[in-house]
Design a protein around this motif. Structure first.
Motif: not given
Length: 256
Positions: A154-170
Motif C-alpha cells: 500500500n505504501t509503495a503504490k500510494g507513492a506511485v500516485v504522487n510520483l505520477t502527479r509530480a512528473m505530470a507537473l514537471d
C-alpha cells in the motif's frame, strides 16, 4: 530486430498478466513493443503469443539496478530509433503489517513497486520529450486506499500516485504522465491460477458493483487510451479500473 519503427512502447513486467495484455494491445495497434522482465521464458511466451503481424521484443533487465535500466532504454532507442510510450507495470505483492514485515521485505517491495518506476522514468524522459510521448504508471487501488495486511504494498503504490502527479507537473506539456489503478484482476502475479468461482474471488466480486473481478485486457484498454491521441489533453490523472468499487462509501446495501 534492428531498424526504426514508427511508434515504440516499453512495457515493464510484460511477461504475464496485465503487462502481457498491455503488450498485446499495443502490438495490435501497430506499435513496436519491447517487454521487459527478469524471466526470459515468460517474456518469450508473451512475445510468441502476440497478435498476427504484431512486433513484440523481449529484453531482460533488473529494473532495480539503475545502470541496467539506463542500458536497456538506450538500447531500445538505438535499435528502434525512438521511444513514444513507457508503461511502468512491474510489481510484486507484499503481505504483512508494520509489526510483521521485515526490513528486507519492506525494501524489496519499495525497490520493485516504486524505485523501478523512478529508474525507468529517469532513463526514458529525455527520449519521450523528443517524441512528445507519455508515461502510464500501473498503480493499484491499494494505492488509493488501504488493505488489511499489505502495509508495504500500500505504501509503495500510494507513492506511485504522487510520483505520477509530480512528473505530470514537471514535464508538461512535452510529456504526459498518468496512472491506471486496477482493482482485483485475474491472471496477474498475485492471482495466477485463480478462477472466478473460487471463494476468495467471489468474496471480492460480491463487493464490486459490476459483480465480477477484472480481466487483464480491461486494464490494457485504459492504458492504451491514456497513451493515445484521444487523451492528448490528459495528464496527472489517476484512473481507477475497479468495477465501481471505489464509488462506495463502505456502507452495506439496504433494501427498502
Amino acid at each position: 530486430m534492428s531498424g526504426f519503427a514508427e511508434r515504440v512502447v516499453v512495457v515493464t513486467g510484460g511477461g504475464s498478466g496485465i503487462g502481457a495484455a498491455v503488450a498485446h494491445r499495443f502490438a495490435s495497434e501497430g506499435y513496436a513493443v519491447v517487454i521487459v522482465g527478469r524471466t526470459r521464458d515468460k517474456l518469450r511466451k508473451t512475445a510468441a503469443a502476440a497478435p498476427t503481424d504484431g512486433i513484440v521484443l523481449a529484453r531482460t533487465a533488473d529494473l532495480t539496478v539503475p545502470e541496467e535500466v539506463d542500458a536497456l532504454i538506450d538500447s531500445v532507442v538505438t535499435d528502434l530509433g525512438r521511444l513514444d510510450v513507457l508503461v511502468n507495470n512491474a510489481g510484486v505483492p507484499a503481505f504483512g503489517t508494520v509489526e510483521t514485515v521485515t526490513p528486507k521485505e519492506w525494501r524489496n517491495a519499495m525497490a520493485i513497486n516504486l524505485d523501478a518506476y523512478f529508474h525507468t522514468s529517469h532513463a526514458a524522459i529525455r527520449h519521450l520529450r523528443a517524441t512528445r510521448g507519455c508515461i502510464v504508471n500501473v498503480g493499484s487501488t491499494g494505492g488509493l486506499g488501504g488493505d488489511h495486511g499489505m502495509v508495504a504494498y500500500n505504501t509503495a503504490k500510494g507513492a506511485v500516485v504522487n510520483l505520477t502527479r509530480a512528473m505530470a507537473l514537471d514535464h508538461a506539456p512535452e510529456v504526459r504522465v498518468n496512472a491506471v489503478h486496477p482493482g482485483f484482476t485475474l491472471n496477474t502475479g498475485i492471482t495466477a491460477g485463480a478462477t472466478s468461482d473460487l471463494p476468495v474471488v467471489r468474496a471480492f466480486a460480491d463487493r464490486i458493483p459490476f459483480g465480477r473481478v477484472a480481466e487483464p485486457e480491461e486494464i490494457a484498454g485504459v492504458v492504451a487510451f491514456l497513451a493515445g491521441p484521444d487523451a492528448r489533453y490528459v495528464t496527472g490523472a489517476q484512473i481507477p479500473v475497479d468495477g465501481g468499487l471505489g464509488a462506495a462509501n463502505g456502507q452495506p446495501r439496504i433494501e427498502m
